[in-house]
Design an enzyme around this catalytic site. Structure first.
Site, PDB file in Angstrom:
ATOM      1  N   ARG A 129      -1.426   5.959   3.035  1.00 17.83           N
ATOM      2  CA  ARG A 129      -2.871   5.667   2.844  1.00 17.83           C
ATOM      3  C   ARG A 129      -3.298   5.966   4.336  1.00 17.83           C
ATOM      4  O   ARG A 129      -2.965   5.419   5.451  1.00 17.83           O
ATOM      5  CB  ARG A 129      -3.341   4.385   2.352  1.00 17.83           C
ATOM      6  CG  ARG A 129      -3.122   4.254   0.996  1.00 17.83           C
ATOM      7  CD  ARG A 129      -4.142   5.240   0.303  1.00 17.83           C
ATOM      8  NE  ARG A 129      -4.217   5.004  -1.177  1.00 17.83           N
ATOM      9  CZ  ARG A 129      -3.479   5.681  -1.899  1.00 17.83           C
ATOM     10  NH1 ARG A 129      -2.429   6.374  -1.375  1.00 17.83           N
ATOM     11  NH2 ARG A 129      -3.677   5.468  -3.410  1.00 17.83           N
ATOM     12  N   GLU A 158     -11.578  10.775   2.614  1.00 19.05           N
ATOM     13  CA  GLU A 158     -11.118  11.900   1.992  1.00 19.05           C
ATOM     14  C   GLU A 158     -12.415  12.576   1.042  1.00 19.05           C
ATOM     15  O   GLU A 158     -12.991  11.666   0.257  1.00 19.05           O
ATOM     16  CB  GLU A 158      -9.962  11.603   1.389  1.00 19.05           C
ATOM     17  CG  GLU A 158      -8.701  11.020   2.162  1.00 19.05           C
ATOM     18  CD  GLU A 158      -7.517  11.064   1.406  1.00 19.05           C
ATOM     19  OE1 GLU A 158      -7.396  11.228   0.212  1.00 19.05           O
ATOM     20  OE2 GLU A 158      -6.646  10.698   1.993  1.00 19.05           O
ATOM     21  N   HIS A 195      -4.021  15.939   1.336  1.00 15.65           N
ATOM     22  CA  HIS A 195      -3.375  14.799   0.260  1.00 15.65           C
ATOM     23  C   HIS A 195      -2.632  15.280  -0.886  1.00 15.65           C
ATOM     24  O   HIS A 195      -3.298  15.357  -2.042  1.00 15.65           O
ATOM     25  CB  HIS A 195      -4.630  13.848  -0.262  1.00 15.65           C
ATOM     26  CG  HIS A 195      -4.191  12.277  -0.688  1.00 15.65           C
ATOM     27  ND1 HIS A 195      -5.003  11.519  -0.874  1.00 15.65           N
ATOM     28  CD2 HIS A 195      -2.995  12.084  -1.112  1.00 15.65           C
ATOM     29  CE1 HIS A 195      -4.206  10.333  -1.335  1.00 15.65           C
ATOM     30  NE2 HIS A 195      -2.854  10.844  -1.499  1.00 15.65           N
TER      31      HIS A 195
END
Length: 378
Positions: free
Chosen positions: A296, A324, A345
């Site tokens: 994270r 994000e 990601h």
């Protein structure tokens, strides 16, 4: 009547998707592997439902009384078509309602809600008064207001470990990209050039895990296969399997940052781990040190990391970010690839892992409705 027709259509579609004969070329849902993904029990249930619908439609009409699951997002993302996901839920006598995203959208009788990354807020919960379960189709659940769920008596389940292999593999992809400067070398060849300076081997390096849970342990296993000189770990709980691999625990994060050549962030984001990798810790790294984060973004002090990377204080491979998508004007985007490799990601985004995640999300809902809950986190 419309609901009956929809149930019958979806049941027939699912039965067709599970048929052994290959789909004709160009058929929209003739995707290989779908039959393997769905269980034999699902196939039998789908065929039975389709048969009943074809005969009289009575069983399909009865579907109007099945529990309603609100889908904020598909649990398989784009690995499985949404109507195939819906058909699989239907085969287990669960109705699916896809959320439109409208601010005032309400599903008064829905008992379960599926989310991947979309936030679960108190306001959203209030618009679903019958809700009993939030099924997070993800390992992390920091985007769910757990206190709001507790106050309303709503359970929260997640899907642990579905992407352990994919995440660990990407960690090494980022490591090798930095050790051998693969992104730069690719551009070099594309530009018509050839001569290239030497890089570095992974063998003989000290690998440090911030967290020795499932992902940290898998990284350690792979690191051992690559002949890493040392496997160092820091965790509040000791993992016997990590020790059996030959791993050594250090007493402080500072020791890990001082002695590891490559550091892997492998902890969940909680209030305790937010900002865990601080400016002071990162200042302990050497110019040839590497830090990899596929966990994270907020676990690392991103502003401090950005500044130190701009100064060339260490190297980093990042799959996750504090915000994000990463803003288009964020300074991380301007750091040379010699010191930073970034991906959007995607550690968890493998066909296999996404299908496992969808299966487990459905299993979590069925287990909860059967009064035998699993993977409950709150």
């Amino acid at each position: 009547a419309a609901a009956s027709i929809r149930v019958a259509r979806l049941a027939a579609h699912l039965a067709g998707a599970l048929a052994p004969a290959p789909a004709p070329a160009g058929q929209r849902h003739g995707r290989p592997g779908l039959a393997a993904w769905c269980t034999a029990g699902t196939a039998a249930a789908a065929a039975s439902t389709a048969g009943a619908a074809a005969r009289e439609g009575e069983d399909a009409a009865a579907g109007a009384d099945w529990p309603i699951v609100v889908m904020l997002e598909s649990p398989a993302e784009d690995a499985v078509p949404p109507d195939a996901v819906e058909g699989t839920f239907l085969a287990h006598e669960l109705q699916v309602c896809w959320a439109t995203g409208a601010a005032d959208e309400t599903h008064a009788t829905a008992v379960a809600m599926v989310t991947v990354k979309k936030k679960i807020t108190a306001n959203l919960l209030d618009r679903h008064p019958a809700l009993k379960l939030v099924a997070v189709a993800f390992t992390g659940y920091d985007h769910v207001d757990l206190e709001a769920c507790r106050q309303r008596g709503i359970a929260v389940a997640n899907v642990p470990d579905y992407s352990t292999d994919g995440t660990a593999e990407l960690c090494f992809g980022l490591i090798f990209s930095l050790l051998r400067h693969i992104p730069l070398a690719h551009q070099h060849v594309r530009a018509g050039k050839w001569t290239w300076p030497p890089g570095s081997e992974l063998a003989g390096k000290a690998l440090g895990m911030i967290g020795t849970g499932h992902i940290g342990l898998r990284v350690a296993e792979i690191g051992k296969a690559f002949k890493c000189f040392k496997l160092l770990g820091y965790d509040i709980e000791r993992n016997a399997k990590f020790l059996q691999l030959g791993g050594e625990y250090v007493l402080s994060l500072a020791s890990l940052f001082l002695h590891a050549d490559i550091l892997i962030v492998g902890v969940a984001l909680t209030e305790e781990t937010r900002g865990l990798v601080s400016h002071k810790l990162m200042k302990l790294l050497r110019p040839d040190s590497i830090i990899i984060n596929c966990a994270r973004g907020a676990i690392i002090d991103q502003d401090a990391m950005t500044k130190l990377l701009q100064e060339g204080r260490f190297r980093a491979g990042l799959d996750v970010y504090e915000v994000e998508p990463l803003p288009a004007d964020h300074p991380l985007r301007t750091i040379p690839e010699s010191h930073l490799v970034t991906v959007p990601h995607l550690a968890y985004k493998c066909q296999e892992s996404l299908r496992r995640r969808s299966d487990e999300t459905l299993a979590n809902i069925l287990a909860f409705l059967s009064e035998s809950p699993q993977n409950i986190v709150s």
